[in-house]
Design an enzyme around this catalytic site. Structure first.
Site, PDB file in Angstrom:
ATOM      1  N   TYR A  12       0.822  -1.217   0.000  1.00  0.00           N
ATOM      2  CA  TYR A  12       0.000   0.000   0.000  1.00  0.00           C
ATOM      3  C   TYR A  12       0.847   1.253   0.000  1.00  0.00           C
ATOM      4  CZ  TYR A  12      -3.644  -3.304   1.061  1.00  0.00           C
ATOM      5  OH  TYR A  12      -4.498  -4.366   0.983  1.00  0.00           O
ATOM      6  N   CYS A  13       2.050   1.140   0.518  1.00  0.00           N
ATOM      7  CA  CYS A  13       2.930   2.298   0.570  1.00  0.00           C
ATOM      8  C   CYS A  13       4.365   1.797   0.515  1.00  0.00           C
ATOM      9  CB  CYS A  13       2.690   3.089   1.850  1.00  0.00           C
ATOM     10  SG  CYS A  13       3.631   4.610   1.944  1.00  0.00           S
ATOM     11  N   PRO A  14       5.173   2.135  -0.461  1.00  0.00           N
ATOM     12  CA  PRO A  14       4.940   3.190  -1.450  1.00  0.00           C
ATOM     13  C   PRO A  14       3.966   2.857  -2.573  1.00  0.00           C
ATOM     14  CG  PRO A  14       7.079   2.168  -1.837  1.00  0.00           C
ATOM     15  CD  PRO A  14       6.544   1.565  -0.572  1.00  0.00           C
TER      16      PRO A  14
END
Lengths: 75, 377
Positions: A12-14
């Site tokens: 989800y992140c990055p």
């Protein structure tokens, strides 16, 4: 010219597009990157960026909940 | 059992302290030994740099002596590793000393690489080092009006920092009474204003409310420092009076020099946190090539898994836990409110409304960090 796999499943992140941009920086013109993503939004996010930059979308397929997007670096 | 930890940042320090407690009996009876090699005798609280850039912290508040953070049973040397002999199971340090090991933990972290973007070093300010954060604060204090442009390199540490910077700038100039004279333009590499969709959805109306201009699909290609113009790979450009960059990052030079990973990122199994192809080398924090945030939080949760698994392998011959991708990030939404994002490999972040108590909690955590890095929290 080579092919490289960018495994951005379950991130989800990055996030998948950020992962693609990171690897694209290191690729040579003509190289094809295959991005794996479990994020449905990737199907829209990646072509939008690829189109704006001027790279080439080679293919986009889904299998067992994983999207496989192939992009050729053009510049 | 000789356990060697290279790197004394968040990840390395938590692995060392957590392990020292789990293996206290083995260390006492000389069945285990933990050694840490670090490039510095100081430990920096890196999230404090953003506060430094806004005059809310002073440099001394960012540091502790590394030795004071370690359990007394840990052997600590300020002597960075220059050569990794992974097959032969030893490293060689800058002073020329050889350290053999049975288990190696690589926690060398990342560094900013503004030189990857032509003109960025000369034309942009940043806050990712003590020196640059102080320099930026001085410029902000002297800024009387004009355009502040924010650009974001890829990959970068602390993905929430670009958004926090915008909120901080808005509050800072509001307090100085010149917000109406400052035009803030935010640029972001992908097609929304933050990579986490929930953060982007929440932040967009906030940016609109604060009068922040934003341009998405802007990958900074070049900074023309002479003419104060920043250009994108996508073909657009922005003129600025002050340019603040979240610079691209890369891993440490010695990692790449020893062929351990391209750009200094070591290929790592996303669950076991073992270096690909090895069962005796763990990788923690920014040093991994994992598709997770490069933050102290990720390093913290990874470090706990690594320490528990090294200890359980020693005690019962098998690891007991997998890293699930957990990350917890505070998000400062100005100088008096905050929220947070928590997620893992399977669960996307779900934001709550920003609040003052969450900001106070973040303020408290800025002090609690020193307890956390000791492995006590």
């Amino acid at each position: 010219m080579s092919e490289k796999l960018v495994d951005a499943r379950d991130t989800y992140c990055p996030g998948p597009l950020m992962e693609l941009i990171t690897h694209m920086k290191k690729a040579e013109v003509g190289d094809v990157l295959e991005l794996l993503s479990t994020d449905e939004g990737t199907v829209n996010d990646v072509p939008e960026w690829v189109d704006k930059i001027g790279h080439e979308m080679v293919s986009s397929e889904e299998a067992d909940g994983v999207w496989h997007l192939k992009i050729r670096k053009m510049k | 059992m000789r356990i060697l930890i290279v790197g004394g940042g968040t990840g390395g320090t938590i692995v060392a302290n957590n392990l020292a407690r789990r293996l206290s009996k083995e260390i006492r009876t000389r069945k285990a030994r933990i050694t840490m090699l670090s490039a510095s005798d100081q430990h920096m609280y890196q999230p404090g740099l953003l506060y430094l850039a806004f005059g809310q912290m002073t440099p001394d508040e960012l540091y502790r002596d590394q030795a004071s953070l370690l359990e007394s049973s840990i052997i600590f040397h300020v002597d960075p590793v220059e050569e990794y002999k992974i097959e032969e199971k030893y490293v060689v340090t800058k002073s020329g000393k050889r350290h053999n090991y049975d288990v190696l933990v690589i926690a060398t972290g990342s560094r900013i690489a503004p030189a990857q973007i032509p003109g960025m070093t000369e034309g942009a300010d940043t806050f990712y080092t003590e020196e640059s954060a102080i320099k930026l604060f001085k410029k902000l204090r002297e800024f009387e009006g004009g355009t502040i442009a924010i650009v974001v390199g890829v990959p970068h540490k602390c993905p929430i920092a670009p958004v926090e910077l915008v909120f901080s700038l808005n509050d800072y100039f509001k307090k100085r009474g010149i917000r109406d004279k400052v035009h803030i333009k935010y640029h972001y590499p992908i097609g929304r204003i933050h990579t986490i969709e929930n953060v982007a959805t929440w932040a967009k109306p906030e940016f609109d409310r604060m009068g922040i201009e934003y341009e998405t699909l802007f990958n900074v290609e070049e900074v023309d420092a002479e003419n104060n113009v920043v250009k994108s790979l996508e073909g657009t450009e922005t003129a600025y009076d002050l340019l603040i960059a979240i610079p691209p990052h890369c891993g440490m030079e010695e990692i790449e020099a020893n062929n351990l990973g391209e750009d200094g990122w070591i290929p790592t199994d996303r669950h076991s946190l073992l270096m690909d192809g090895r069962d005796d080398v763990y990788v923690v924090g920014d040093t991994t090539n994992l598709p997770v945030s490069k933050t102290g939080s990720a390093a913290h949760f990874e470090a706990e898994v690594i320490a528990e698994n090294i200890a359980s392998v020693i005690k019962m011959g098998t690891p007991v836990r997998d890293y699930d991708g957990k990350v917890y990030c505070f998000i400062e939404t100005g100088h008096d409110s905050a929220t947070y994002a928590m997620f893992d490999y399977k669960n996307p972040p779900d934001l709550t409304n920003p609040s003052k108590p969450m900001h106070w909690f973040k303020m408290a955590y800025n002090q609690m960090y020193w307890t956390s890095v000791r492995g006590l929290l």
